[in-house]
Design an enzyme around this catalytic site. Structure first.
Site, mmCIF file in Angstrom:
data_model
loop_
_atom_site.group_PDB
_atom_site.id
_atom_site.type_symbol
_atom_site.label_atom_id
_atom_site.label_comp_id
_atom_site.label_asym_id
_atom_site.label_seq_id
_atom_site.Cartn_x
_atom_site.Cartn_y
_atom_site.Cartn_z
ATOM 1 N N LEU A 1 0.825 -1.214 0.273
ATOM 2 C CA LEU A 1 -0.342 -0.330 -0.358
ATOM 3 C C LEU A 1 1.258 1.594 0.141
ATOM 4 O O LEU A 1 2.014 1.077 0.473
ATOM 5 C CB LEU A 1 -0.483 0.101 1.470
ATOM 6 C CG LEU A 1 -1.558 -0.847 1.724
ATOM 7 C CD1 LEU A 1 -2.825 -0.668 3.062
ATOM 8 C CD2 LEU A 1 -3.017 -1.466 -0.012
ATOM 9 N N ASP A 2 0.002 2.352 -0.883
ATOM 10 C CA ASP A 2 1.491 3.612 -0.401
ATOM 11 C C ASP A 2 1.481 4.158 1.341
ATOM 12 O O ASP A 2 0.698 4.174 1.895
ATOM 13 C CB ASP A 2 -0.082 4.640 -0.913
ATOM 14 C CG ASP A 2 0.048 4.392 -2.452
ATOM 15 O OD1 ASP A 2 0.385 3.702 -2.991
ATOM 16 O OD2 ASP A 2 -0.945 4.720 -2.774
ATOM 17 N N ASN A 3 1.801 4.610 1.238
ATOM 18 C CA ASN A 3 3.106 5.413 2.415
ATOM 19 C C ASN A 3 1.236 5.946 3.390
ATOM 20 O O ASN A 3 1.351 5.764 4.647
ATOM 21 C CB ASN A 3 4.204 6.453 2.285
ATOM 22 C CG ASN A 3 5.189 5.630 1.985
ATOM 23 O OD1 ASN A 3 5.172 4.306 1.452
ATOM 24 N ND2 ASN A 3 5.882 6.833 1.507
ATOM 25 N N THR B 1 -1.624 5.640 2.375
ATOM 26 C CA THR B 1 -3.204 5.108 2.566
ATOM 27 C C THR B 1 -2.817 3.862 4.050
ATOM 28 O O THR B 1 -2.239 3.256 3.625
ATOM 29 C CB THR B 1 -3.201 3.946 1.169
ATOM 30 O OG1 THR B 1 -3.171 5.013 0.044
ATOM 31 C CG2 THR B 1 -4.338 2.935 0.964
ATOM 32 N N ARG C 1 -6.257 5.854 -7.331
ATOM 33 C CA ARG C 1 -6.400 7.216 -7.008
ATOM 34 C C ARG C 1 -6.056 7.848 -8.567
ATOM 35 O O ARG C 1 -6.885 8.643 -8.729
ATOM 36 C CB ARG C 1 -4.715 7.423 -6.663
ATOM 37 C CG ARG C 1 -5.052 7.219 -4.790
ATOM 38 C CD ARG C 1 -3.412 7.234 -4.134
ATOM 39 N NE ARG C 1 -2.670 8.719 -4.121
ATOM 40 C CZ ARG C 1 -1.727 8.871 -4.160
ATOM 41 N NH1 ARG C 1 -0.591 7.732 -3.756
ATOM 42 N NH2 ARG C 1 -1.077 9.814 -3.631
#
Length: 235
Positions: A57-59, A61, A164
């Site tokens: 996951l993105d930082n 998220t 996103r």
């Protein structure tokens, strides 16, 4: 370390729930804590046996991440992702009044000059040049607050920043997403979030080890609950 919790484990997999601000893996020059750090500290046998993270996951998220105990387990779980046999759902808040439901299938590629950004690609020649990847995003409205809309989003497989960039491409960027909001959206996004409103809330798949369907859920974290209450207060 704080910011990561284990919600399930068996002899093959581990299901983790991470907070925003925790990276999935260590990136050069970053001092953020990572999910891999947590695994090394709490279940060192994962790295020792060639296991690791199945997804990332993105930082900024929050939500569910899957890890596998051994190299063989990791191979089997990643095969599910490649075959798009994993249902991953997110809860997000987008800017504007979104349609009741939708499906986005445009290809996604790395931005040609900005390494931290992805783009949608519709031209086939450009897609070939940029090595664009197929991606499918479905969404359903949970609540329309006119200025914002709460969505349930489902993806299969997964491309970097998929939710996103796909939602932004149809004119509904995620609240707090400074990377994919256009200027007109920045002026309308008054919630003041310190991160994008995106939470990996559910994951479901048939286990390749025993054939049983597994489903896991993660509730919205407090910061997003508070932002949602604020948005509803202006409804």
């Amino acid at each position: 370390m704080n910011g990561v919790s284990c919600i399930y484990r068996d002899e093959h997999i581990i299901i983790l729930d991470k907070e925003a601000g925790v990276a999935s893996t260590r990136l050069e020059g970053s001092s953020l804590p990572t999910v891999e750090d947590w695994l090394m500290q709490n279940i060192p046998s994962v790295a020792a046996n060639g296991g690791g993270l199945v997804n990332r996951l993105d930082n900024l998220t929050s939500g569910l991440i899957v890890a596998a105990f051994t190299a063989d387990d990791l191979f089997e779980m990643r095969a599910l992702w490649k075959k798009r046999e994993v249902e991953k759902e997110y809860i997000c808040l987008v800017i504007g009044s979104a349609p009741p439901e939708g499906r986005i299938t445009t290809l996604i590629a790395h931005h040609p000059t900005r390494s931290n950004k992805m783009i949608v690609v519709k031209d086939l020649e450009e897609a070939k040049l940029l090595k664009a990847r197929a991606a499918e995003t479905e969404f359903w409205v949970l609540e329309d607050m006119f200025e914002y809309t709460l969505l349930r989003v489902r993806i299969y497989g997964g491309v970097r920043h998929q939710v996103r960039v796909h939602l932004s491409s149809i004119g509904f960027p995620i609240a707090g997403d400074e990377l994919y909001k256009k200027e007109k959206h920045k002026r309308r996004d008054w919630l003041g979030l310190s991160r994008h409103f995106l939470h990996a809330s559910r994951i479901s798949f048939v286990s390749p080890f025993d054939g049983k369907r597994l489903e896991f859920d993660s509730p919205l974290p407090r910061d997003l609950e508070e932002a949602l209450a604020k948005a509803k207060g202006m409804k």
